[in-house]
Structures are given as C-alpha cells and as structure tokens.
Write a protein that holds these residues in place. Structure first.
Motif, mmCIF file in Angstrom:
data_model
loop_
_atom_site.group_PDB
_atom_site.id
_atom_site.type_symbol
_atom_site.label_atom_id
_atom_site.label_comp_id
_atom_site.label_asym_id
_atom_site.label_seq_id
_atom_site.Cartn_x
_atom_site.Cartn_y
_atom_site.Cartn_z
ATOM 1 N N LEU A 22 45.667 -133.405 -7.859
ATOM 2 C CA LEU A 22 44.645 -132.948 -8.142
ATOM 3 C C LEU A 22 43.273 -133.890 -7.349
ATOM 4 C CD1 LEU A 22 45.010 -132.367 -11.880
ATOM 5 C CD2 LEU A 22 44.778 -130.781 -9.852
ATOM 6 N N VAL A 23 43.414 -135.119 -7.296
ATOM 7 C CA VAL A 23 42.399 -135.991 -6.632
ATOM 8 C C VAL A 23 42.417 -135.659 -5.057
ATOM 9 C CG1 VAL A 23 41.691 -138.266 -5.860
ATOM 10 C CG2 VAL A 23 42.893 -137.792 -8.228
ATOM 11 N N VAL A 24 43.295 -135.449 -4.403
ATOM 12 C CA VAL A 24 43.233 -135.023 -3.046
ATOM 13 C C VAL A 24 42.895 -133.707 -2.910
ATOM 14 C CG1 VAL A 24 44.562 -134.831 -0.908
ATOM 15 C CG2 VAL A 24 45.048 -136.654 -2.575
ATOM 16 N N THR A 25 43.107 -132.805 -3.833
ATOM 17 C CA THR A 25 42.637 -131.260 -3.790
ATOM 18 C C THR A 25 41.015 -131.461 -4.015
ATOM 19 O OG1 THR A 25 44.754 -130.517 -4.780
ATOM 20 C CG2 THR A 25 42.799 -129.246 -4.748
ATOM 21 N N ILE A 26 40.625 -132.195 -4.818
ATOM 22 C CA ILE A 26 39.178 -132.134 -5.038
ATOM 23 C C ILE A 26 38.571 -132.670 -3.592
ATOM 24 C CG2 ILE A 26 37.459 -133.421 -6.327
ATOM 25 C CD1 ILE A 26 39.263 -133.219 -8.628
ATOM 26 N N VAL A 27 38.943 -133.666 -3.032
ATOM 27 C CA VAL A 27 38.393 -134.360 -1.948
ATOM 28 C C VAL A 27 38.246 -133.366 -0.868
ATOM 29 C CG1 VAL A 27 38.484 -136.075 -0.093
ATOM 30 C CG2 VAL A 27 38.876 -136.472 -2.802
ATOM 31 N N ALA A 28 39.666 -132.658 -0.591
ATOM 32 C CA ALA A 28 39.869 -131.682 0.344
ATOM 33 C C ALA A 28 39.044 -130.459 0.326
ATOM 34 C CB ALA A 28 41.279 -130.991 0.570
ATOM 35 N N ALA A 29 38.682 -130.183 -0.944
ATOM 36 C CA ALA A 29 37.468 -128.933 -1.367
ATOM 37 C C ALA A 29 35.910 -129.302 -0.585
ATOM 38 C CB ALA A 29 37.283 -128.868 -2.637
ATOM 39 N N PHE A 30 35.775 -130.242 -0.332
ATOM 40 C CA PHE A 30 34.522 -130.534 0.262
ATOM 41 C C PHE A 30 34.584 -130.345 1.693
ATOM 42 C CE2 PHE A 30 33.892 -133.028 -3.396
ATOM 43 C CZ PHE A 30 32.955 -132.614 -4.139
ATOM 44 N N PHE A 31 35.869 -130.419 2.506
ATOM 45 C CA PHE A 31 36.192 -130.244 3.755
ATOM 46 C C PHE A 31 37.100 -129.091 4.097
ATOM 47 C CE2 PHE A 31 35.761 -134.698 2.664
ATOM 48 C CZ PHE A 31 34.893 -135.230 3.579
ATOM 49 N N TYR A 32 37.137 -128.139 3.255
ATOM 50 C CA TYR A 32 37.999 -126.917 3.494
ATOM 51 C C TYR A 32 37.669 -125.984 4.551
ATOM 52 C CZ TYR A 32 35.070 -123.237 1.837
ATOM 53 O OH TYR A 32 34.030 -122.226 1.359
ATOM 54 N N LYS A 33 36.338 -125.939 5.056
ATOM 55 C CA LYS A 33 35.768 -125.178 6.010
ATOM 56 C C LYS A 33 36.384 -125.846 7.326
ATOM 57 C CE LYS A 33 31.446 -123.430 3.966
ATOM 58 N NZ LYS A 33 30.116 -123.113 4.213
ATOM 59 N N LYS A 84 42.671 -122.136 -2.628
ATOM 60 C CA LYS A 84 43.908 -121.995 -1.974
ATOM 61 C C LYS A 84 44.113 -123.109 -1.117
ATOM 62 C CE LYS A 84 47.176 -118.557 0.105
ATOM 63 N NZ LYS A 84 47.414 -117.355 0.618
ATOM 64 N N VAL A 85 43.251 -123.098 -0.095
ATOM 65 C CA VAL A 85 42.999 -123.988 1.300
ATOM 66 C C VAL A 85 43.142 -125.522 0.642
ATOM 67 C CG1 VAL A 85 42.138 -124.817 3.361
ATOM 68 C CG2 VAL A 85 42.452 -122.424 2.817
ATOM 69 N N ASN A 157 40.803 -106.162 16.937
ATOM 70 C CA ASN A 157 41.844 -106.247 15.710
ATOM 71 C C ASN A 157 40.956 -107.328 14.809
ATOM 72 O OD1 ASN A 157 43.856 -106.843 14.149
ATOM 73 N ND2 ASN A 157 45.320 -106.613 15.829
ATOM 74 N N GLN A 158 40.678 -106.773 13.612
ATOM 75 C CA GLN A 158 40.333 -107.615 12.406
ATOM 76 C C GLN A 158 41.391 -108.314 11.862
ATOM 77 O OE1 GLN A 158 37.008 -107.549 12.255
ATOM 78 N NE2 GLN A 158 37.051 -106.067 13.823
ATOM 79 N N LEU A 159 41.276 -109.528 11.909
ATOM 80 C CA LEU A 159 42.491 -110.555 11.264
ATOM 81 C C LEU A 159 41.841 -110.881 9.736
ATOM 82 C CD1 LEU A 159 43.363 -112.580 14.191
ATOM 83 C CD2 LEU A 159 44.584 -110.487 13.329
ATOM 84 N N PRO A 160 42.436 -110.421 8.749
ATOM 85 C CA PRO A 160 42.020 -111.197 7.304
ATOM 86 C C PRO A 160 42.584 -112.428 7.275
ATOM 87 C CG PRO A 160 42.972 -109.021 7.219
ATOM 88 C CD PRO A 160 43.401 -109.440 8.469
ATOM 89 N N LEU A 161 41.766 -113.261 6.926
ATOM 90 C CA LEU A 161 41.626 -114.730 7.069
ATOM 91 C C LEU A 161 43.054 -115.222 6.151
ATOM 92 C CD1 LEU A 161 41.030 -117.575 8.072
ATOM 93 C CD2 LEU A 161 39.267 -117.640 6.495
ATOM 94 N N ASP A 162 43.168 -114.664 5.001
ATOM 95 C CA ASP A 162 44.218 -115.134 4.041
ATOM 96 C C ASP A 162 45.475 -114.738 4.651
ATOM 97 O OD1 ASP A 162 43.400 -112.411 3.844
ATOM 98 O OD2 ASP A 162 43.541 -112.255 1.722
ATOM 99 N N ASP A 163 45.379 -113.555 5.195
ATOM 100 C CA ASP A 163 46.751 -113.175 5.813
ATOM 101 C C ASP A 163 47.112 -113.923 6.882
ATOM 102 O OD1 ASP A 163 47.049 -111.109 4.288
ATOM 103 O OD2 ASP A 163 46.101 -109.375 5.501
ATOM 104 N N LEU A 164 46.200 -114.360 7.712
ATOM 105 C CA LEU A 164 46.408 -115.492 8.987
ATOM 106 C C LEU A 164 46.825 -116.936 8.443
ATOM 107 C CD1 LEU A 164 46.342 -116.043 11.850
ATOM 108 C CD2 LEU A 164 43.744 -116.745 11.610
#
Length: 304
Positions: A22-33, A84-85, A157-164
């Motif tokens: 959870l701690v790493v997930t919260i930190v990664a949420a700020f850099f998910y882009k 998810k990311v 070709n349109q690539l949905p990001l979640d599928d990719l």
C-alpha cells in the motif's frame, strides 16, 4: 510453536507485506503517468502518430503507411487505469519486502542445506525473471510493427491503453517465467526426480519446443527477433543440463566413497544363509500372575 502462534506470525507477516504494498502503491500513484509513458514509449516510438492533423490527412490521402494512437474509452477509465497501474507498480516494486516476509516465515522450518539452496534459487530466479522481462520490453517495437501491418491500408489503429497494458503485462510474465526453466530443471535434479542424462536425451525436443515458443511469443516475421528469445533459453537449458550432469557425477563419487569417518554406516541385517538365523523364543506379553499364596511376595504378585 503451537498452531495458534504460527497463525499469529502468518497474520503479522501478511500485514507487513500488505502495508508495504500500500505504501509503494500510494507513492507510485503520484508518478503513474510516467510509468504509463515508460510502458507505451516503445510502441509509440515505432508506430506512433506524432504528426500534425494536416500531415496525417495528407498521408491518408496519399495512402501511405498507417500509424497507431493510444486512446482511453470512457469517463472513469483514466481513474481506474491510474489505480491499476499504481497497484501493479506497488506489487512489483515492493517485491523485496514481501519476499523477505515469506522467507522469514518459512526459513525456521528448513534445514541448513535447504536454506542454502532456497537462497540460491531466489538469488538466481530474480535476475533471470528480470532478463526475460527485458527481452519482452525490447521486442515490443517489432511486435507492434508486425501486428499493425494487418490493418487495412491508410487506416489509423486506435489502441486502448488498458488493453495495451494488459498485453505488455502478459508478455513480461510469459517471458520472465520462460527464463525460469533452468531453475526448475536444476531443482528437479537436486531432488533426485530428473537426471542429467535424461535431460540431455531431450535436447532435440527441447530445441524444437523452445523455437516454437519463441515464434509464437514474438509475432514477427524476422528470424532475428525469434532467435533473440530462443537463443538465451537454449543456453540456459544446456547450462542446467551441464550442472545436472556434474551433480550426478558428484553424487556417484560420494556414494562410491562410502560414509565419512564421523558418519555411521548403514547396518545390513539381512542373514547370509539360513544357518545364520538364530531361533528367537517368544517372550510373554504380560508378567506371570501368582496362582497360589506361596508365589506371592508380601501379599503381592508380579502384576501388582
């Protein structure tokens, strides 16, 4: 420890692992882009539409090569994709923590030799998995170019990001696990299930199977891309076979040398002939009971 103590320790280990994720997930949420850009950058670099709308329209009019655009479908998709990311990054980046918690729970029940082997497997398994993941990541551009060639002419070709992201995740897992093949073979050899000679007799089938797997896992018409995946797995397979052959020879030398000076040998209780067998009289199952008062001592017999 009693069962309750084991369950309490398991609960504590799981709690520490979940907190770390959870701690790493919260930190990664700020850099998910940044994480998404890192994953999709190879695809866009090879087949992305980086031109302006006027240049794209001109290409469509002239029926030039197609390109791909990464899209998001739905209003809630960006938010769910960020979760998810971030969670995926949290599980991956916190691997040292929850692997250590798992090891700390299992290690007290292992012997010294088992601890040594398990540490060696973990120490080798992580680099091998990362090597397979790197091959999957490096093959993404070629894979994208080959797959987009099946698109109709002059069509984007349109690539949905979640599928990719799901595709990239599956490729990383499949490639990473394929590089764990030598560890599985070595483990089977150390436990006595599989011999090195048997592994060596499979070399033709293994080469064919690894080649077919590489051809399916890398959908590219170029033989170099297929060989880039198949060749390392070949090397790992023959390395595991060589280790198993040496280990079998070591076991044979130890068995031929017999026990060490401070080790007790196995006793052979098998008689050499019938004459060596000595008759054994049957012993009474219970002490003899007194039949008369004369057989009693101080009023008690053998039973009492």
């Amino acid at each position: 420890m009693p069962l309750v103590e084991h369950l309490r320790e398991l609960r504590n280990r799981l709690a520490k692992s979940v907190v770390a994720i959870l701690v790493v997930t919260i930190v990664a949420a700020f850099f998910y882009k940044d994480i998404i850009e890192f994953i999709t950058e190879p695809v866009l670099r090879s087949v992305g539409c980086d031109d302006s709308f006027a240049e794209i329209a001109e290409k469509l009019e002239n029926k030039e090569d197609t390109c791909a655009r990464i899209t998001l479908n739905g209003l809630l998709t960006p938010f769910t994709l960020a979760l998810k990311v971030s969670l995926m990054a949290g599980v991956v980046l916190s691997t040292p923590v929850w692997l250590y918690q798992l090891w700390a729970f299992i290690a007290p029940g292992l012997h010294r030799e088992e601890r040594k082997y398990s540490l060696a497997f973990v120490g080798l398994g992580v680099p091998l998995f990362l090597g397979g993941a790197y091959f999957a990541y490096s093959s993404l551009p070629t894979m994208a170019e080959v797959l987009l060639e099946f698109s109709p002419a002059s069509v984007d070709n349109q690539l949905p990001l979640d599928d990719l992201l799901d595709l990239v995740t599956r490729m990383v897992i499949v490639f990473g696990l394929s590089f764990e093949l030598p560890l599985v073979l070595i483990m089977l050899n150390l436990t006595g299930v599989l011999t090195g000679k048997r592994m060596l007799s499979w070399w033709r089938a293994m080469i064919m199977g690894i080649t077919v797997f590489a051809a399916v896992a890398t959908p590219s018409t170029e033989p170099l891309t297929m060989m880039a995946l198949a060749a390392p797995i070949w090397v790992l397979y023959f390395s595991a076979t060589g280790f198993s052959l040496l280990n079998d020879k070591r076991k044979a030398r130890i068995e031929a040398a017999g026990p060490d000076d401070d080790e007790a040998s196995d006793l052979d209780l098998t008689p050499e002939s019938v004459d060596d067998v000595e008759p054994v009289s049957a012993a009474r199952g219970l002490p003899r009971q007194a039949s008369t008062d004369r057989d009693r001592i101080n009023g008690y017999d053998d039973v009492t």
